[in-house]
Design a protein around this motif. Structure first.
Motif, PDB file in Angstrom:
ATOM      1  N   ASP A  19      -9.206 -20.480  41.092  1.00 10.40           N
ATOM      2  CA  ASP A  19      -9.628 -19.279  41.068  1.00 10.40           C
ATOM      3  C   ASP A  19     -11.174 -19.137  41.035  1.00 10.40           C
ATOM      4  O   ASP A  19     -11.937 -20.006  40.484  1.00 10.40           O
ATOM      5  CB  ASP A  19      -9.103 -18.823  39.609  1.00 10.40           C
ATOM      6  N   PRO A  20     -11.664 -18.163  41.899  1.00 13.70           N
ATOM      7  CA  PRO A  20     -13.280 -17.913  42.084  1.00 13.70           C
ATOM      8  C   PRO A  20     -13.799 -17.874  40.792  1.00 13.70           C
ATOM      9  O   PRO A  20     -15.072 -18.216  40.785  1.00 13.70           O
ATOM     10  CB  PRO A  20     -13.222 -16.713  42.840  1.00 13.70           C
ATOM     11  N   THR A  25     -20.490 -21.185  39.665  1.00 12.17           N
ATOM     12  CA  THR A  25     -21.519 -21.050  38.362  1.00 12.17           C
ATOM     13  C   THR A  25     -22.819 -21.058  38.206  1.00 12.17           C
ATOM     14  O   THR A  25     -23.367 -21.674  39.229  1.00 12.17           O
ATOM     15  CB  THR A  25     -20.985 -22.020  37.106  1.00 12.17           C
ATOM     16  N   PRO A  26     -23.654 -20.437  37.306  1.00  8.37           N
ATOM     17  CA  PRO A  26     -24.905 -20.291  37.426  1.00  8.37           C
ATOM     18  C   PRO A  26     -25.681 -21.724  37.552  1.00  8.37           C
ATOM     19  O   PRO A  26     -25.326 -22.706  36.759  1.00  8.37           O
ATOM     20  CB  PRO A  26     -25.394 -19.852  36.110  1.00  8.37           C
ATOM     21  N   LEU A  27     -26.688 -21.756  38.232  1.00 13.25           N
ATOM     22  CA  LEU A  27     -27.783 -22.962  38.419  1.00 13.25           C
ATOM     23  C   LEU A  27     -29.006 -22.416  38.412  1.00 13.25           C
ATOM     24  O   LEU A  27     -29.210 -21.732  39.128  1.00 13.25           O
ATOM     25  CB  LEU A  27     -27.125 -23.730  39.439  1.00 13.25           C
ATOM     26  N   TYR A  28     -29.867 -22.858  37.293  1.00 17.52           N
ATOM     27  CA  TYR A  28     -31.194 -22.294  37.436  1.00 17.52           C
ATOM     28  C   TYR A  28     -32.045 -23.305  36.609  1.00 17.52           C
ATOM     29  O   TYR A  28     -31.638 -23.882  35.867  1.00 17.52           O
ATOM     30  CB  TYR A  28     -31.025 -20.926  36.577  1.00 17.52           C
ATOM     31  N   ASN A  49     -17.051 -18.936  32.232  1.00 15.43           N
ATOM     32  CA  ASN A  49     -15.665 -18.945  32.564  1.00 15.43           C
ATOM     33  C   ASN A  49     -14.767 -18.633  31.499  1.00 15.43           C
ATOM     34  O   ASN A  49     -14.857 -18.575  30.463  1.00 15.43           O
ATOM     35  CB  ASN A  49     -15.354 -20.129  33.648  1.00 15.43           C
ATOM     36  N   PRO A  50     -13.405 -18.349  31.864  1.00 14.46           N
ATOM     37  CA  PRO A  50     -12.543 -18.070  30.907  1.00 14.46           C
ATOM     38  C   PRO A  50     -11.985 -19.159  29.861  1.00 14.46           C
ATOM     39  O   PRO A  50     -11.491 -18.797  28.830  1.00 14.46           O
ATOM     40  CB  PRO A  50     -11.236 -17.590  31.701  1.00 14.46           C
ATOM     41  N   THR A  59      -7.600 -28.180  36.290  1.00 13.11           N
ATOM     42  CA  THR A  59      -6.301 -27.637  35.955  1.00 13.11           C
ATOM     43  C   THR A  59      -5.796 -26.515  37.258  1.00 13.11           C
ATOM     44  O   THR A  59      -4.500 -26.418  37.632  1.00 13.11           O
ATOM     45  CB  THR A  59      -6.207 -27.102  34.661  1.00 13.11           C
ATOM     46  N   GLU A  60      -6.648 -25.821  37.836  1.00 14.19           N
ATOM     47  CA  GLU A  60      -6.208 -24.962  38.939  1.00 14.19           C
ATOM     48  C   GLU A  60      -5.983 -25.556  39.853  1.00 14.19           C
ATOM     49  O   GLU A  60      -4.684 -25.159  40.723  1.00 14.19           O
ATOM     50  CB  GLU A  60      -7.250 -23.940  39.353  1.00 14.19           C
ATOM     51  N   LEU A  61      -6.148 -26.817  40.304  1.00 14.02           N
ATOM     52  CA  LEU A  61      -5.546 -27.351  41.356  1.00 14.02           C
ATOM     53  C   LEU A  61      -4.161 -28.283  41.063  1.00 14.02           C
ATOM     54  O   LEU A  61      -3.314 -28.030  41.770  1.00 14.02           O
ATOM     55  CB  LEU A  61      -6.510 -28.722  41.749  1.00 14.02           C
TER      56      LEU A  61
END
Length: 324
Positions: A19-20, A25-28, A49-50, A59-61
């Protein structure tokens, strides 16, 4: 050619399944952290993320492939974050999810697992006792057992973090990765060694839960006694040989850090980055605090891997850090 269980092509393909919400995710660059650490620091924020951890990538995979196979039931052992992520991914796809966890796992994680509709079973003892019970359930009920780090989907899901680090506009000299069972370390390490071999991959584990780090140094599985660390997410005692074999191929170092350094890292992330994180997520900062000379003048990235922390414990730890 890297000889690991992972495959860079499959890792790229994984981005089409995950899921997108869990991707990019932020990298700064976090300049507020830099005066105290003596080096340039970039933060990879895997809490936005959720499920508030990196585990959802894997777990998405797993959930997607179970549906493709026509399976509907899955069980896992978890220190909290894997179970939470599997519950989220399973609910989205109509899977029946069972999670086995230690009774001493953080209540915040256990409550969220229940809220997502998973069946939660608690056991006395630590994560390894929970793993034994999950194996029994899988055998007895004939359902799929998801084993973090052992199952390649968990590693290749986490490896998509590595793709995002490689694609970042500003290159880094080293990446600091929390080390527990090894899914994130082997996944991110595989991608970096395949696509950016000049980047140093440094795994970080607590002194109170040193099994995988000791195994890496000895180059064979080392099983330890009871763990003693606030970083519950990385507190395993029995490394998996196949995961260790992968880690030996992709990690440049595995270091141990003290509990006071973990707490100091959590405090630094709060004070200078505005981030409330669980102890495992502060391991990278702890490693720099303990060895500033090693990282002086370099640009390091640290993966902030989770923020499912019990707030009462958090306030107690951070308060103690303030007193010191």
């Amino acid at each position: 050619m890297l000889e690991t269980r992972l495959d860079t092509g499959r890792i790229r393909a994984a981005r089409l399944v995950i899921d997108p919400l869990f991707l990019d995710t932020p990298l700064y660059r976090c300049e507020g952290l830099e005066p105290g650490l003596g080096c340039a620091v970039s933060v990879k924020l895997e809490t936005a993320n959720p499920v508030r951890s990196f585990k959802g990538r894997g777990t998405e995979l797993v959930a997607g492939r179970l549906i493709d196979m026509g399976a509907r039931d899955v069980v896992c052992a978890s220190a909290g974050n894997l179970g939470l992520a599997l519950a989220w991914s399973g609910r989205r796809r109509g899977l029946n999810v069972a999670v086995v966890a230690s009774r001493s796992a953080p209540a915040a994680k256990l409550d969220r697992i229940r809220a997502l509709g998973a069946r939660l079973e608690l056991v006395d003892g630590d994560f390894d006792q929970a793993r034994e019970r999950a194996v029994d359930i899988a055998r007895g009920d004939g359902v799929r057992l998801l084993e973090d780090s052992q199952d390649i989907e968990t590693c290749e899901g986490a490896a998509t973090i590595g793709l995002e680090l490689v694609d970042a506009a500003q290159p880094v000299d080293a990446v600091l990765v929390a080390l527990g069972g090894g899914a994130m370390a082997t996944g991110v390490g595989h991608v970096l060694k395949a696509l950016a071999p000049g980047v140093e991959v440094i795994c970080v584990q607590p002194e109170g839960a040193p099994a995988m780090a000791r195994s890496w140094h000895r180059r064979s599985v080392v099983t330890t006694g009871p763990t003693d660390t606030i970083a519950d997410g990385v507190a395993g005692r029995r490394p998996i040989k196949a995961v260790l074999d992968d880690l030996l191929q992709v990690a440049d170092d595995a270091v141990l850090v003290r509990e006071e350094s973990i707490i100091a890292g959590m405090r630094a992330l709060l004070d200078h980055a505005g981030l409330v994180v669980e102890p495992s997520a502060a391991l990278g900062i702890a490693a720099v605090l303990e060895d500033r000379e090693r990282f002086a003048g370099r640009h390091v990235a640290t993966i902030v891997c989770g923020s499912n922390v019990d707030l009462d414990s958090y306030h107690r730890w951070i308060g103690a850090a303030s007193i010191r």
